[in-house]
Write an enzyme that holds these catalytic residues in place. Structure first.
Site, PDB file in Angstrom:
ATOM      1  N   TYR A   1     -10.152  -9.699 -11.453  1.00 12.65           N
ATOM      2  CA  TYR A   1      -9.848  -9.083 -10.154  1.00 12.65           C
ATOM      3  C   TYR A   1      -8.440  -8.482 -10.154  1.00 12.65           C
ATOM      4  O   TYR A   1      -8.241  -7.318  -9.785  1.00 12.65           O
ATOM      5  CB  TYR A   1      -9.966 -10.107  -9.004  1.00 12.65           C
ATOM      6  CG  TYR A   1      -9.262  -9.572  -7.788  1.00 12.65           C
ATOM      7  CD1 TYR A   1      -9.856  -8.583  -7.017  1.00 12.65           C
ATOM      8  CD2 TYR A   1      -7.954  -9.966  -7.483  1.00 12.65           C
ATOM      9  CE1 TYR A   1      -9.191  -8.004  -5.956  1.00 12.65           C
ATOM     10  CE2 TYR A   1      -7.278  -9.389  -6.425  1.00 12.65           C
ATOM     11  CZ  TYR A   1      -7.899  -8.417  -5.662  1.00 12.65           C
ATOM     12  OH  TYR A   1      -7.221  -7.832  -4.623  1.00 12.65           O
TER      13      TYR A   1
ATOM     14  N   LEU B   1       4.794 -21.022  -0.611  1.00 14.68           N
ATOM     15  CA  LEU B   1       3.526 -20.293  -0.784  1.00 14.68           C
ATOM     16  C   LEU B   1       2.452 -21.177  -1.406  1.00 14.68           C
ATOM     17  O   LEU B   1       1.266 -20.878  -1.292  1.00 14.68           O
ATOM     18  CB  LEU B   1       3.734 -19.070  -1.689  1.00 14.68           C
ATOM     19  CG  LEU B   1       4.271 -17.803  -1.012  1.00 14.68           C
ATOM     20  CD1 LEU B   1       4.536 -16.722  -2.049  1.00 14.68           C
ATOM     21  CD2 LEU B   1       3.280 -17.287   0.024  1.00 14.68           C
TER      22      LEU B   1
ATOM     23  N   ARG C   1       0.832  -1.211   0.000  1.00 16.60           N
ATOM     24  CA  ARG C   1       0.000   0.000   0.000  1.00 16.60           C
ATOM     25  C   ARG C   1       0.864   1.258   0.000  1.00 16.60           C
ATOM     26  O   ARG C   1       0.347   2.364  -0.109  1.00 16.60           O
ATOM     27  CB  ARG C   1      -0.913   0.022   1.236  1.00 16.60           C
ATOM     28  CG  ARG C   1      -2.002  -1.024   1.137  1.00 16.60           C
ATOM     29  CD  ARG C   1      -3.080  -0.779   2.183  1.00 16.60           C
ATOM     30  NE  ARG C   1      -4.110  -1.801   2.060  1.00 16.60           N
ATOM     31  CZ  ARG C   1      -4.750  -2.346   3.080  1.00 16.60           C
ATOM     32  NH1 ARG C   1      -4.474  -1.955   4.307  1.00 16.60           N
ATOM     33  NH2 ARG C   1      -5.668  -3.256   2.875  1.00 16.60           N
TER      34      ARG C   1
ATOM     35  N   ASP D   1     -12.916  -9.302  -4.628  1.00  9.78           N
ATOM     36  CA  ASP D   1     -12.238 -10.486  -4.099  1.00  9.78           C
ATOM     37  C   ASP D   1     -13.135 -11.043  -2.990  1.00  9.78           C
ATOM     38  O   ASP D   1     -14.269 -10.575  -2.814  1.00  9.78           O
ATOM     39  CB  ASP D   1     -10.820 -10.142  -3.610  1.00  9.78           C
ATOM     40  CG  ASP D   1     -10.853  -9.328  -2.330  1.00  9.78           C
ATOM     41  OD1 ASP D   1     -11.926  -8.743  -2.011  1.00  9.78           O
ATOM     42  OD2 ASP D   1      -9.832  -9.281  -1.633  1.00  9.78           O
TER      43      ASP D   1
ATOM     44  N   CYS E   1     -16.009  -6.560   8.586  1.00 13.33           N
ATOM     45  CA  CYS E   1     -17.095  -7.340   7.978  1.00 13.33           C
ATOM     46  C   CYS E   1     -16.592  -8.758   7.718  1.00 13.33           C
ATOM     47  O   CYS E   1     -16.561  -9.252   6.602  1.00 13.33           O
ATOM     48  CB  CYS E   1     -17.549  -6.652   6.690  1.00 13.33           C
ATOM     49  SG  CYS E   1     -19.156  -7.232   6.133  1.00 13.33           S
TER      50      CYS E   1
ATOM     51  N   THR F   1      -3.642 -16.833   0.148  1.00 14.70           N
ATOM     52  CA  THR F   1      -2.621 -16.849   1.200  1.00 14.70           C
ATOM     53  C   THR F   1      -2.815 -15.633   2.107  1.00 14.70           C
ATOM     54  O   THR F   1      -3.141 -14.552   1.636  1.00 14.70           O
ATOM     55  CB  THR F   1      -1.213 -16.807   0.567  1.00 14.70           C
ATOM     56  OG1 THR F   1      -1.139 -17.838  -0.415  1.00 14.70           O
ATOM     57  CG2 THR F   1      -0.126 -17.043   1.591  1.00 14.70           C
TER      58      THR F   1
ATOM     59  N   TYR G   1       0.355 -23.330  -4.543  1.00 12.50           N
ATOM     60  CA  TYR G   1      -0.349 -22.909  -5.769  1.00 12.50           C
ATOM     61  C   TYR G   1       0.648 -22.276  -6.756  1.00 12.50           C
ATOM     62  O   TYR G   1       0.591 -21.084  -7.058  1.00 12.50           O
ATOM     63  CB  TYR G   1      -1.500 -21.935  -5.456  1.00 12.50           C
ATOM     64  CG  TYR G   1      -2.555 -22.525  -4.577  1.00 12.50           C
ATOM     65  CD1 TYR G   1      -3.539 -23.354  -5.108  1.00 12.50           C
ATOM     66  CD2 TYR G   1      -2.556 -22.287  -3.217  1.00 12.50           C
ATOM     67  CE1 TYR G   1      -4.511 -23.918  -4.296  1.00 12.50           C
ATOM     68  CE2 TYR G   1      -3.514 -22.860  -2.386  1.00 12.50           C
ATOM     69  CZ  TYR G   1      -4.489 -23.673  -2.935  1.00 12.50           C
ATOM     70  OH  TYR G   1      -5.438 -24.229  -2.120  1.00 12.50           O
TER      71      TYR G   1
ATOM     72  N   CYS H   1     -18.823  -0.517  12.468  1.00 13.72           N
ATOM     73  CA  CYS H   1     -18.745  -0.351  11.009  1.00 13.72           C
ATOM     74  C   CYS H   1     -19.121   1.077  10.591  1.00 13.72           C
ATOM     75  O   CYS H   1     -20.200   1.572  10.966  1.00 13.72           O
ATOM     76  CB  CYS H   1     -19.688  -1.352  10.334  1.00 13.72           C
ATOM     77  SG  CYS H   1     -19.688  -1.177   8.553  1.00 13.72           S
TER      78      CYS H   1
ATOM     79  N   GLU I   1      -0.473  -8.967  -5.286  1.00 13.26           N
ATOM     80  CA  GLU I   1      -1.815  -9.484  -5.556  1.00 13.26           C
ATOM     81  C   GLU I   1      -1.794 -10.987  -5.816  1.00 13.26           C
ATOM     82  O   GLU I   1      -2.652 -11.720  -5.342  1.00 13.26           O
ATOM     83  CB  GLU I   1      -2.446  -8.750  -6.741  1.00 13.26           C
ATOM     84  CG  GLU I   1      -2.904  -7.345  -6.401  1.00 13.26           C
ATOM     85  CD  GLU I   1      -3.908  -7.322  -5.254  1.00 13.26           C
ATOM     86  OE1 GLU I   1      -4.668  -8.276  -5.090  1.00 13.26           O
ATOM     87  OE2 GLU I   1      -3.896  -6.336  -4.496  1.00 13.26           O
TER      88      GLU I   1
HETATM   89  S1  SF4 Z   1     -22.849  -3.251   8.987  1.00 15.54           S
HETATM   90 FE1  SF4 Z   1     -20.797  -3.234   8.114  1.00 15.54          FE
HETATM   91  S2  SF4 Z   1     -19.758  -4.946   9.170  1.00 15.54           S
HETATM   92 FE2  SF4 Z   1     -21.966  -5.205   9.467  1.00 15.54          FE
HETATM   93  S3  SF4 Z   1     -22.606  -6.568   7.812  1.00 15.54           S
HETATM   94 FE3  SF4 Z   1     -22.930  -4.472   7.118  1.00 15.54          FE
HETATM   95  S4  SF4 Z   1     -21.059  -3.918   6.009  1.00 15.54           S
HETATM   96 FE4  SF4 Z   1     -20.601  -5.724   7.238  1.00 15.54          FE
END
Ligand code: SF4
Length: 360
Positions: A136, A96, A41, A154, A213, A59, A98, A223, A53
Protein backbone atom coordinates in the site's frame (compact mmCIF):
# COMPACT_ATOMS: atom_id res chain seq x y z
CA UNK A 1 -5.82 -1.03 -23.02
CA UNK A 2 -7.87 -4.22 -22.39
CA UNK A 3 -8.20 -4.88 -18.68
CA UNK A 4 -8.84 -8.26 -17.12
CA UNK A 5 -11.72 -8.41 -14.69
CA UNK A 6 -10.77 -9.30 -11.13
CA UNK A 7 -13.37 -12.11 -10.93
CA UNK A 8 -16.20 -13.48 -13.10
CA UNK A 9 -18.88 -11.86 -10.93
CA UNK A 10 -17.30 -8.38 -11.13
CA UNK A 11 -19.59 -5.73 -12.66
CA UNK A 12 -19.30 -5.71 -16.47
CA UNK A 13 -18.69 -1.93 -16.68
CA UNK A 14 -15.19 -2.48 -15.23
CA UNK A 15 -14.16 -4.03 -18.57
CA UNK A 16 -15.53 -1.16 -20.66
CA UNK A 17 -13.04 1.71 -21.18
CA UNK A 18 -15.80 4.29 -21.81
CA UNK A 19 -17.62 3.40 -18.61
CA UNK A 20 -14.38 3.45 -16.65
CA UNK A 21 -13.66 6.88 -18.13
CA UNK A 22 -17.11 8.06 -17.03
CA UNK A 23 -16.40 6.71 -13.53
CA UNK A 24 -13.04 8.56 -13.46
CA UNK A 25 -14.63 11.82 -14.61
CA UNK A 26 -17.45 11.72 -12.05
CA UNK A 27 -15.08 10.85 -9.21
CA UNK A 28 -12.54 13.52 -10.23
CA UNK A 29 -15.22 16.23 -10.47
CA UNK A 30 -16.55 15.31 -7.02
CA UNK A 31 -13.03 15.28 -5.56
CA UNK A 32 -12.21 18.69 -7.07
CA UNK A 33 -15.25 20.13 -5.25
CA UNK A 34 -15.25 18.18 -2.00
CA UNK A 35 -11.73 16.82 -1.40
CA UNK A 36 -10.13 18.15 1.77
CA UNK A 37 -7.16 20.46 1.49
CA UNK A 38 -4.57 18.41 3.38
CA UNK A 39 -0.90 19.40 3.53
CA UNK A 40 0.38 16.13 2.04
CA UNK A 41 -1.93 16.67 -0.94
CA UNK A 42 -0.21 19.98 -1.67
CA UNK A 43 3.21 18.42 -2.16
CA UNK A 44 4.90 16.07 -4.62
CA UNK A 45 7.88 15.54 -2.28
CA UNK A 46 8.10 11.72 -1.93
CA UNK A 47 9.75 11.99 1.49
CA UNK A 48 6.96 14.20 2.90
CA UNK A 49 4.37 11.83 1.38
CA UNK A 50 6.08 8.80 2.92
CA UNK A 51 6.03 10.56 6.31
CA UNK A 52 2.31 11.30 5.97
CA UNK A 53 1.47 7.77 4.83
CA UNK A 54 3.23 6.12 7.77
CA UNK A 55 1.68 8.56 10.23
CA UNK A 56 -1.81 8.00 8.79
CA UNK A 57 -1.62 4.23 9.25
CA UNK A 58 -3.87 3.50 12.26
CA UNK A 59 -4.12 7.21 13.13
CA UNK A 60 -6.77 9.79 12.28
CA UNK A 61 -6.09 12.79 10.05
CA UNK A 62 -6.80 15.36 12.79
CA UNK A 63 -4.23 13.71 15.09
CA UNK A 64 -1.62 13.46 12.34
CA UNK A 65 -1.78 17.10 11.17
CA UNK A 66 0.31 18.71 13.98
CA UNK A 67 2.74 15.76 14.07
CA UNK A 68 3.30 15.95 10.31
CA UNK A 69 4.09 19.70 10.44
CA UNK A 70 6.40 19.32 13.44
CA UNK A 71 8.19 16.29 11.96
CA UNK A 72 9.02 18.16 8.76
CA UNK A 73 10.36 21.06 10.84
CA UNK A 74 12.63 18.74 12.83
CA UNK A 75 13.56 16.44 9.91
CA UNK A 76 12.93 18.48 6.74
CA UNK A 77 14.74 16.06 4.41
CA UNK A 78 15.57 12.38 4.05
CA UNK A 79 19.19 13.19 4.92
CA UNK A 80 18.20 15.04 8.10
CA UNK A 81 16.14 12.05 9.24
CA UNK A 82 18.81 9.51 8.29
CA UNK A 83 21.42 11.43 10.33
CA UNK A 84 19.26 11.72 13.47
CA UNK A 85 19.82 9.43 16.48
CA UNK A 86 17.01 6.92 17.08
CA UNK A 87 16.15 8.47 20.47
CA UNK A 88 15.41 11.80 18.74
CA UNK A 89 13.25 10.07 16.11
CA UNK A 90 11.22 8.23 18.76
CA UNK A 91 10.83 11.44 20.79
CA UNK A 92 9.39 13.24 17.74
CA UNK A 93 6.96 10.34 17.20
CA UNK A 94 5.88 10.12 20.83
CA UNK A 95 2.10 10.17 21.19
CA UNK A 96 1.37 8.66 17.76
CA UNK A 97 1.91 5.10 19.04
CA UNK A 98 2.87 2.04 16.98
CA UNK A 99 6.54 3.03 17.12
CA UNK A 100 7.54 0.45 14.53
CA UNK A 101 6.34 3.03 12.00
CA UNK A 102 8.90 5.58 13.25
CA UNK A 103 11.68 3.00 13.18
CA UNK A 104 10.71 1.94 9.66
CA UNK A 105 10.71 5.55 8.49
CA UNK A 106 14.16 6.00 10.01
CA UNK A 107 15.42 2.80 8.36
CA UNK A 108 13.94 3.81 5.00
CA UNK A 109 15.66 7.22 5.20
CA UNK A 110 18.99 5.55 5.96
CA UNK A 111 18.52 3.13 3.03
CA UNK A 112 17.74 6.03 0.67
CA UNK A 113 20.94 7.79 1.75
CA UNK A 114 23.11 4.66 1.70
CA UNK A 115 21.71 2.92 -1.40
CA UNK A 116 20.38 5.81 -3.52
CA UNK A 117 22.79 8.63 -2.60
CA UNK A 118 20.02 10.49 -0.75
CA UNK A 119 17.78 10.68 -3.86
CA UNK A 120 14.33 9.19 -3.35
CA UNK A 121 13.85 6.18 -5.70
CA UNK A 122 11.34 6.79 -8.49
CA UNK A 123 10.10 3.31 -9.46
CA UNK A 124 7.44 1.26 -7.70
CA UNK A 125 9.76 -1.73 -7.24
CA UNK A 126 12.56 0.39 -5.73
CA UNK A 127 10.13 2.17 -3.39
CA UNK A 128 8.61 -1.18 -2.36
CA UNK A 129 12.11 -2.48 -1.59
CA UNK A 130 12.66 0.20 1.10
CA UNK A 131 12.62 -1.23 4.63
CA UNK A 132 9.19 -1.23 6.23
CA UNK A 133 7.42 -0.09 3.04
CA UNK A 134 4.55 -2.44 2.14
CA UNK A 135 2.48 -2.71 -1.00
CA UNK A 136 0.00 0.00 0.00
CA UNK A 137 2.64 2.54 1.07
CA UNK A 138 4.76 1.93 -2.04
CA UNK A 139 1.70 2.49 -4.27
CA UNK A 140 0.73 5.61 -2.36
CA UNK A 141 4.19 7.21 -2.65
CA UNK A 142 4.59 6.17 -6.31
CA UNK A 143 1.20 7.57 -7.32
CA UNK A 144 1.06 10.68 -5.10
CA UNK A 145 4.66 11.79 -5.66
CA UNK A 146 5.40 10.60 -9.21
CA UNK A 147 1.89 10.06 -10.66
CA UNK A 148 2.80 6.45 -11.48
CA UNK A 149 -0.06 4.05 -12.26
CA UNK A 150 0.27 2.16 -8.97
CA UNK A 151 -2.91 0.86 -7.30
CA UNK A 152 -3.55 1.31 -3.59
CA UNK A 153 -5.88 -0.47 -1.20
CA UNK A 154 -6.18 0.92 2.31
CA UNK A 155 -9.17 0.54 4.65
CA UNK A 156 -11.15 3.32 2.92
CA UNK A 157 -10.46 2.07 -0.60
CA UNK A 158 -11.20 -1.53 0.45
CA UNK A 159 -14.63 -0.49 1.70
CA UNK A 160 -15.47 1.45 -1.47
CA UNK A 161 -14.29 -1.35 -3.77
CA UNK A 162 -16.06 -4.07 -1.79
CA UNK A 163 -19.29 -2.10 -2.20
CA UNK A 164 -18.74 -1.29 -5.87
CA UNK A 165 -18.28 -5.03 -6.48
CA UNK A 166 -20.88 -6.08 -3.89
CA UNK A 167 -18.12 -8.42 -2.78
CA UNK A 168 -19.34 -11.34 -0.65
CA UNK A 169 -15.79 -12.54 0.10
CA UNK A 170 -14.41 -11.41 3.47
CA UNK A 171 -11.92 -8.61 2.76
CA UNK A 172 -9.53 -9.79 5.47
CA UNK A 173 -8.88 -13.12 3.70
CA UNK A 174 -6.33 -13.76 0.95
CA UNK A 175 -9.08 -14.27 -1.66
CA UNK A 176 -10.84 -11.05 -0.61
CA UNK A 177 -7.60 -9.05 -0.67
CA UNK A 178 -6.74 -10.42 -4.12
CA UNK A 179 -10.14 -9.36 -5.46
CA UNK A 180 -9.68 -5.84 -4.06
CA UNK A 181 -6.13 -5.37 -5.37
CA UNK A 182 -7.08 -6.66 -8.84
CA UNK A 183 -10.09 -4.32 -8.91
CA UNK A 184 -7.93 -1.36 -7.84
CA UNK A 185 -5.56 -2.22 -10.68
CA UNK A 186 -8.33 -2.54 -13.29
CA UNK A 187 -10.01 0.68 -12.19
CA UNK A 188 -6.85 2.78 -12.03
CA UNK A 189 -6.37 5.09 -15.03
CA UNK A 190 -2.96 5.35 -16.67
CA UNK A 191 -1.36 8.78 -16.38
CA UNK A 192 -3.05 11.00 -18.97
CA UNK A 193 -5.80 8.45 -19.82
CA UNK A 194 -8.91 10.58 -20.51
CA UNK A 195 -7.18 13.44 -18.74
CA UNK A 196 -7.10 11.38 -15.51
CA UNK A 197 -4.14 10.97 -13.21
CA UNK A 198 -3.29 8.09 -10.83
CA UNK A 199 -2.42 10.68 -8.14
CA UNK A 200 -5.85 12.32 -8.37
CA UNK A 201 -7.72 9.03 -8.80
CA UNK A 202 -6.16 7.31 -5.78
CA UNK A 203 -6.68 10.40 -3.60
CA UNK A 204 -10.29 10.67 -4.75
CA UNK A 205 -11.09 7.02 -4.09
CA UNK A 206 -9.64 7.27 -0.57
CA UNK A 207 -11.56 10.49 0.02
CA UNK A 208 -14.82 8.90 -1.15
CA UNK A 209 -14.30 6.21 1.49
CA UNK A 210 -13.45 8.75 4.18
CA UNK A 211 -16.26 11.23 3.51
CA UNK A 212 -19.21 9.40 1.90
CA UNK A 213 -18.70 5.64 1.70
CA UNK A 214 -18.19 5.43 5.44
CA UNK A 215 -18.31 2.22 7.43
CA UNK A 216 -21.60 3.18 9.04
CA UNK A 217 -24.40 4.94 7.19
CA UNK A 218 -22.81 5.47 3.75
CA UNK A 219 -24.13 8.63 2.09
CA UNK A 220 -25.16 6.92 -1.16
CA UNK A 221 -27.55 9.65 -2.29
CA UNK A 222 -24.61 12.09 -2.38
CA UNK A 223 -22.26 9.58 -4.00
CA UNK A 224 -20.99 10.57 -7.47
CA UNK A 225 -20.53 6.94 -8.56
CA UNK A 226 -23.66 5.32 -7.17
CA UNK A 227 -24.77 4.39 -10.71
CA UNK A 228 -21.73 2.07 -10.80
CA UNK A 229 -22.22 0.57 -7.36
CA UNK A 230 -23.42 -3.04 -7.25
CA UNK A 231 -24.09 -2.89 -3.50
CA UNK A 232 -26.22 0.24 -3.90
CA UNK A 233 -28.21 -1.50 -6.63
CA UNK A 234 -28.65 -4.61 -4.48
CA UNK A 235 -29.26 -2.53 -1.31
CA UNK A 236 -26.53 -4.50 0.42
CA UNK A 237 -24.18 -1.60 1.18
CA UNK A 238 -24.91 -1.98 4.91
CA UNK A 239 -23.65 -5.59 4.75
CA UNK A 240 -20.46 -4.75 2.83
CA UNK A 241 -17.61 -5.18 3.32
CA UNK A 242 -17.77 -8.66 4.85
CA UNK A 243 -15.07 -9.49 7.39
CA UNK A 244 -14.28 -12.67 9.29
CA UNK A 245 -14.88 -12.39 13.04
CA UNK A 246 -12.34 -10.42 15.07
CA UNK A 247 -10.38 -12.07 17.85
CA UNK A 248 -11.90 -11.70 21.30
CA UNK A 249 -10.40 -9.02 23.53
CA UNK A 250 -7.99 -10.37 26.15
CA UNK A 251 -7.60 -8.49 29.44
CA UNK A 252 -4.07 -8.03 30.77
CA UNK A 253 -2.61 -6.34 33.83
CA UNK A 254 0.71 -4.47 33.97
CA UNK A 255 1.96 -3.46 37.42
CA UNK A 256 4.74 -0.89 37.63
CA UNK A 257 6.72 0.86 40.32
CA UNK A 258 7.03 4.54 41.17
CA UNK A 259 10.49 4.88 42.64
CA UNK A 260 11.54 8.40 43.36
CA UNK A 261 14.61 9.74 45.13
CA UNK A 262 14.45 13.50 45.66
CA UNK A 263 14.47 14.91 42.11
CA UNK A 264 15.30 11.64 40.37
CA UNK A 265 12.96 8.95 39.06
CA UNK A 266 13.98 5.36 38.35
CA UNK A 267 13.00 4.40 34.79
CA UNK A 268 13.57 1.45 32.50
CA UNK A 269 14.51 1.56 28.83
CA UNK A 270 12.60 -1.12 26.91
CA UNK A 271 14.63 -3.70 25.02
CA UNK A 272 11.72 -5.86 23.75
CA UNK A 273 10.37 -5.37 20.22
CA UNK A 274 7.11 -3.70 21.25
CA UNK A 275 8.57 -0.46 22.68
CA UNK A 276 12.28 -0.93 21.99
CA UNK A 277 14.30 2.16 22.94
CA UNK A 278 11.38 3.86 24.74
CA UNK A 279 11.34 4.67 28.44
CA UNK A 280 8.76 3.32 30.86
CA UNK A 281 8.14 2.89 34.54
CA UNK A 282 9.99 -0.17 35.85
CA UNK A 283 7.92 -3.30 36.48
CA UNK A 284 6.87 -4.03 40.00
CA UNK A 285 8.99 -6.86 41.40
CA UNK A 286 8.35 -9.62 42.02
CA UNK A 287 6.18 -9.61 38.90
CA UNK A 288 2.45 -10.05 39.40
CA UNK A 289 2.59 -9.40 43.16
CA UNK A 290 1.06 -6.08 44.13
CA UNK A 291 1.83 -4.72 47.60
CA UNK A 292 -0.75 -6.27 49.96
CA UNK A 293 -3.53 -3.86 50.86
CA UNK A 294 -2.00 -0.97 48.91
CA UNK A 295 -3.97 0.95 46.34
CA UNK A 296 -2.27 1.98 43.10
CA UNK A 297 -1.18 5.62 42.89
CA UNK A 298 -2.32 5.67 39.29
CA UNK A 299 -4.44 3.30 37.23
CA UNK A 300 -5.30 3.60 33.55
CA UNK A 301 -6.20 1.34 30.65
CA UNK A 302 -4.96 1.20 27.07
CA UNK A 303 -5.56 -1.02 24.03
CA UNK A 304 -2.81 -3.14 22.49
CA UNK A 305 -3.71 -5.21 19.39
CA UNK A 306 -6.55 -7.41 20.70
CA UNK A 307 -5.62 -6.82 24.35
CA UNK A 308 -6.97 -4.36 26.87
CA UNK A 309 -4.24 -3.59 29.37
CA UNK A 310 -4.76 -2.15 32.85
CA UNK A 311 -1.62 -0.30 33.91
CA UNK A 312 -1.33 0.13 37.68
CA UNK A 313 1.50 2.03 39.37
CA UNK A 314 2.44 1.39 43.01
CA UNK A 315 4.90 3.21 45.21
CA UNK A 316 7.99 1.05 45.76
CA UNK A 317 11.22 1.15 47.73
CA UNK A 318 14.52 2.23 46.20
CA UNK A 319 16.23 -1.00 45.08
CA UNK A 320 19.76 -1.82 46.30
CA UNK A 321 20.92 -2.29 42.72
CA UNK A 322 18.77 -1.24 39.73
CA UNK A 323 18.66 -3.71 36.82
CA UNK A 324 20.99 -3.17 33.85
CA UNK A 325 18.35 -1.38 31.75
CA UNK A 326 17.12 0.77 34.65
CA UNK A 327 18.50 4.27 35.17
CA UNK A 328 17.89 7.24 37.41
CA UNK A 329 16.66 10.19 35.38
CA UNK A 330 16.42 13.75 36.68
CA UNK A 331 12.86 15.07 36.67
CA UNK A 332 14.02 18.05 34.61
CA UNK A 333 15.05 15.68 31.80
CA UNK A 334 11.80 13.70 31.56
CA UNK A 335 10.34 15.84 28.78
CA UNK A 336 13.36 15.14 26.58
CA UNK A 337 12.96 11.34 26.76
CA UNK A 338 10.71 9.28 24.46
CA UNK A 339 8.17 7.33 26.49
CA UNK A 340 5.75 4.55 25.66
CA UNK A 341 2.49 6.54 25.46
CA UNK A 342 0.60 4.83 28.36
CA UNK A 343 3.65 5.28 30.59
CA UNK A 344 3.89 8.97 29.66
CA UNK A 345 0.23 9.34 30.68
CA UNK A 346 0.89 7.57 33.98
CA UNK A 347 4.03 9.62 34.57
CA UNK A 348 2.16 12.91 34.05
CA UNK A 349 -0.37 11.88 36.67
CA UNK A 350 2.41 10.75 39.03
CA UNK A 351 4.27 14.03 38.67
CA UNK A 352 1.12 15.90 39.57
CA UNK A 353 0.76 13.70 42.64
CA UNK A 354 4.44 14.14 43.35
CA UNK A 355 3.68 17.64 44.57
CA UNK A 356 2.12 15.80 47.53
CA UNK A 357 4.85 15.52 50.24
CA UNK A 358 3.51 12.08 51.21
CA UNK A 359 4.78 10.74 47.87
CA UNK A 360 8.28 12.18 47.98
S1 SF4 B 1 -23.19 4.26 -3.66
FE1 SF4 B 1 -21.22 5.20 -3.20
S2 SF4 B 1 -21.35 5.64 -0.98
FE2 SF4 B 1 -22.96 4.16 -1.48
S3 SF4 B 1 -22.05 2.16 -1.07
FE3 SF4 B 1 -21.76 2.60 -3.24
S4 SF4 B 1 -19.74 3.56 -3.39
FE4 SF4 B 1 -20.36 3.64 -1.25
Amino acid sequence: MAKILPQPSAPGWLAEPKKRAAFHALLAAWFARHGRDLPWRRTHDPYAILVSELMLQQTQVATVLPYYARWLEIFPTVRALAAAPEAEVLRAWEGLGYYARARNLHRAAKAIVEQHGGKFPRTLSEIAALPGVGRYTAGAVASFAFDLAAPIVDANVARVLARLLDLALPINTAAGKNALWSTAEVLLPDAGENGASPRCFNSALMELGALLCRARAPQCLLCPVRAFCAAFAAKTQGQRPVKTARRATVLLQEDCAWICDRDRVLLQQETGSRWRGLWKLPPLLPAGVSPPGELPLVQLTYPFTHHRVTLRVFRAEIPHAPLADQHWQPRAALDTLAFAAPHRRALRQLLKLHADPALT
